[in-house]
Design an enzyme around this catalytic site. Structure first.
Site, PDB file in Angstrom:
ATOM      1  N   TYR A 146       0.881  -1.182  -0.110  1.00 54.99           N
ATOM      2  CA  TYR A 146      -0.056   0.157   0.100  1.00 54.99           C
ATOM      3  C   TYR A 146       0.791   1.217   0.152  1.00 54.99           C
ATOM      4  O   TYR A 146       0.522   2.334   0.649  1.00 54.99           O
ATOM      5  CB  TYR A 146      -0.966   0.065   1.184  1.00 54.99           C
ATOM      6  N   PHE A 178      -5.630   7.517   7.172  1.00 53.95           N
ATOM      7  CA  PHE A 178      -6.113   6.358   7.744  1.00 53.95           C
ATOM      8  C   PHE A 178      -5.155   5.025   7.596  1.00 53.95           C
ATOM      9  O   PHE A 178      -5.421   4.051   7.825  1.00 53.95           O
ATOM     10  CB  PHE A 178      -7.493   6.027   6.680  1.00 53.95           C
ATOM     11  N   ARG A 220     -11.738  -6.993 -11.005  1.00 61.50           N
ATOM     12  CA  ARG A 220     -11.906  -5.573 -10.164  1.00 61.50           C
ATOM     13  C   ARG A 220     -13.516  -5.073 -10.409  1.00 61.50           C
ATOM     14  O   ARG A 220     -14.139  -4.777  -9.613  1.00 61.50           O
ATOM     15  CB  ARG A 220     -11.146  -4.475 -11.134  1.00 61.50           C
ATOM     16  N   THR A 237     -14.215   0.715  -4.122  1.00 64.75           N
ATOM     17  CA  THR A 237     -13.663   0.462  -3.025  1.00 64.75           C
ATOM     18  C   THR A 237     -14.262   0.727  -1.608  1.00 64.75           C
ATOM     19  O   THR A 237     -14.362  -0.319  -0.833  1.00 64.75           O
ATOM     20  CB  THR A 237     -12.338   1.805  -2.651  1.00 64.75           C
ATOM     21  N   ARG A 252     -17.842  -6.470  -2.760  1.00 62.46           N
ATOM     22  CA  ARG A 252     -18.030  -5.346  -1.682  1.00 62.46           C
ATOM     23  C   ARG A 252     -19.384  -5.096  -1.723  1.00 62.46           C
ATOM     24  O   ARG A 252     -19.905  -4.738  -0.568  1.00 62.46           O
ATOM     25  CB  ARG A 252     -16.873  -4.521  -2.228  1.00 62.46           C
ATOM     26  N   ASN A 292     -13.554  -3.937   3.577  1.00 65.87           N
ATOM     27  CA  ASN A 292     -13.910  -4.093   2.102  1.00 65.87           C
ATOM     28  C   ASN A 292     -13.761  -5.702   1.463  1.00 65.87           C
ATOM     29  O   ASN A 292     -13.864  -5.590   0.392  1.00 65.87           O
ATOM     30  CB  ASN A 292     -13.827  -3.054   1.293  1.00 65.87           C
ATOM     31  N   HIS A 330      -8.938  -7.464  -1.616  1.00 65.28           N
ATOM     32  CA  HIS A 330      -7.834  -6.715  -2.669  1.00 65.28           C
ATOM     33  C   HIS A 330      -7.897  -7.300  -3.764  1.00 65.28           C
ATOM     34  O   HIS A 330      -7.621  -8.526  -4.141  1.00 65.28           O
ATOM     35  CB  HIS A 330      -6.542  -6.522  -1.951  1.00 65.28           C
TER      36      HIS A 330
HETATM   37  N1  UDP Z   1      -8.787   2.537   2.130  1.00 66.18           N
HETATM   38  C1  UDP Z   1      -9.293   2.984   3.418  1.00 66.18           C
HETATM   39  N2  UDP Z   1      -9.988   4.346   3.230  1.00 66.18           N
HETATM   40  C2  UDP Z   1      -9.983   4.994   2.185  1.00 66.18           C
HETATM   41  C3  UDP Z   1      -9.439   4.581   1.064  1.00 66.18           C
HETATM   42  C4  UDP Z   1      -8.949   3.167   1.178  1.00 66.18           C
HETATM   43  O1  UDP Z   1      -9.386   2.365   4.502  1.00 66.18           O
HETATM   44  O2  UDP Z   1     -10.168   6.135   2.323  1.00 66.18           O
HETATM   45  C5  UDP Z   1      -8.346   1.340   2.239  1.00 66.18           C
HETATM   46  C6  UDP Z   1      -9.224   0.186   1.764  1.00 66.18           C
HETATM   47  O3  UDP Z   1      -9.045  -1.106   2.606  1.00 66.18           O
HETATM   48  C7  UDP Z   1      -8.825  -0.173   0.514  1.00 66.18           C
HETATM   49  C8  UDP Z   1      -7.386  -0.017   0.547  1.00 66.18           C
HETATM   50  O4  UDP Z   1      -7.122   0.868   1.557  1.00 66.18           O
HETATM   51  O5  UDP Z   1      -9.200  -1.327  -0.323  1.00 66.18           O
HETATM   52  C9  UDP Z   1      -6.350   0.276  -0.621  1.00 66.18           C
HETATM   53  O6  UDP Z   1      -6.968   1.638  -1.392  1.00 66.18           O
HETATM   54  P1  UDP Z   1      -7.110   1.606  -2.793  1.00 66.18           P
HETATM   55  O7  UDP Z   1      -7.302   2.941  -3.064  1.00 66.18           O
HETATM   56  O8  UDP Z   1      -6.038   1.211  -3.664  1.00 66.18           O
HETATM   57  O9  UDP Z   1      -8.499   0.926  -3.253  1.00 66.18           O
HETATM   58  P2  UDP Z   1      -8.848  -0.654  -3.856  1.00 66.18           P
HETATM   59  O10 UDP Z   1      -7.582  -0.663  -4.957  1.00 66.18           O
HETATM   60  O11 UDP Z   1      -8.771  -1.694  -2.820  1.00 66.18           O
HETATM   61  O12 UDP Z   1     -10.269  -0.605  -4.379  1.00 66.18           O
HETATM   62 MG    MG Z   2      -5.931  -0.416  -4.882  1.00 65.13          MG
END
Ligand code: UDP
Ligand code: MG
Length: 153
Positions: free
Chosen positions: A49, A57, A85, A91, A102, A112, A115
């Site tokens: 990440y 966060f 996806r 997300t 999700r 959520n 990943h």
């Molecule tokens: N996340 C979070 N708060 C936010 C955005 C993301 O806790 O405002 C967490 C969430 O678990 C997310 C992960 O960080 O799945 C990775 O973020 P990303 O933007 O890469 O989203 P994803 O690819 O998982 O949809």
């Molecule tokens: Mg991501």
């Protein structure tokens, strides 16, 4: 065929949803070419990440991702990254469309469930992050001829 990396997060493992989510991915026609349970640590999460380390966060995210072991999976299929996806939904679970993983199982923007890699390039980087070469298997399931037409593979 394209590969993608998914993690079944503590919000999935801790709620007993491993089978349910895995079943959806299998039934879709994605081929599981690697699967294992691992306990994540802060080091691998800072790498995985890295685009989020400066976010407020981030500490909560890291703690949540270490709450239980996770299931890492490598999936194979035509356009696997995009397909998975779409199956995950956006997300935030509260905004994800019903019918998506999700959208059906999450009420949270953080907890959520899953990943999934966001591009074929990142998928290969993430697969290498979580799997050794000998933990990945290249095989064709018997029903592959019913999943794709010959001109699609
Ligand atoms: N996340 C979070 N708060 C936010 C955005 C993301 O806790 O405002 C967490 C969430 O678990 C997310 C992960 O960080 O799945 C990775 O973020 P990303 O933007 O890469 O989203 P994803 O690819 O998982 O949809
Ligand atoms: Mg991501």
């Amino acid at each position: 065929m394209e590969r993608t990396l998914i993690l079944l997060k503590p919000s999935c493992v801790g709620r007993g949803l491993i089978g349910e989510v895995t079943s959806r991915l299998e039934k879709k026609g994605l081929v599981i070419c690697g699967m294992k349970m691992i306990q994540l640590d802060e080091k691998i999460l800072r790498e995985h990440y890295s685009h989020l380390v400066e976010k407020p966060f981030f500490p909560v995210l890291v703690k949540g991702m270490m709450a239980t072991p996770v299931i890492a999976m490598c999936l194979k299929g035509v356009d696997a990254v995009e397909v998975v996806r779409l199956m995950c939904g956006v997300t935030n679970g509260r905004k994800a469309a019903p019918g998506t993983i999700r959208g059906d199982f999450s009420m949270s923007g953080s907890q959520n469930i899953i990943h999934a890699s966001d591009s074929p390039e990142n998928a290969e980087i993430e697969i290498a992050r979580f799997f050794k070469p000998e933990e990945l298997f290249d095989y064709s399931p018997l029903e592959i001829g019913y999943i794709y037409s010959p001109d699609e593979v």
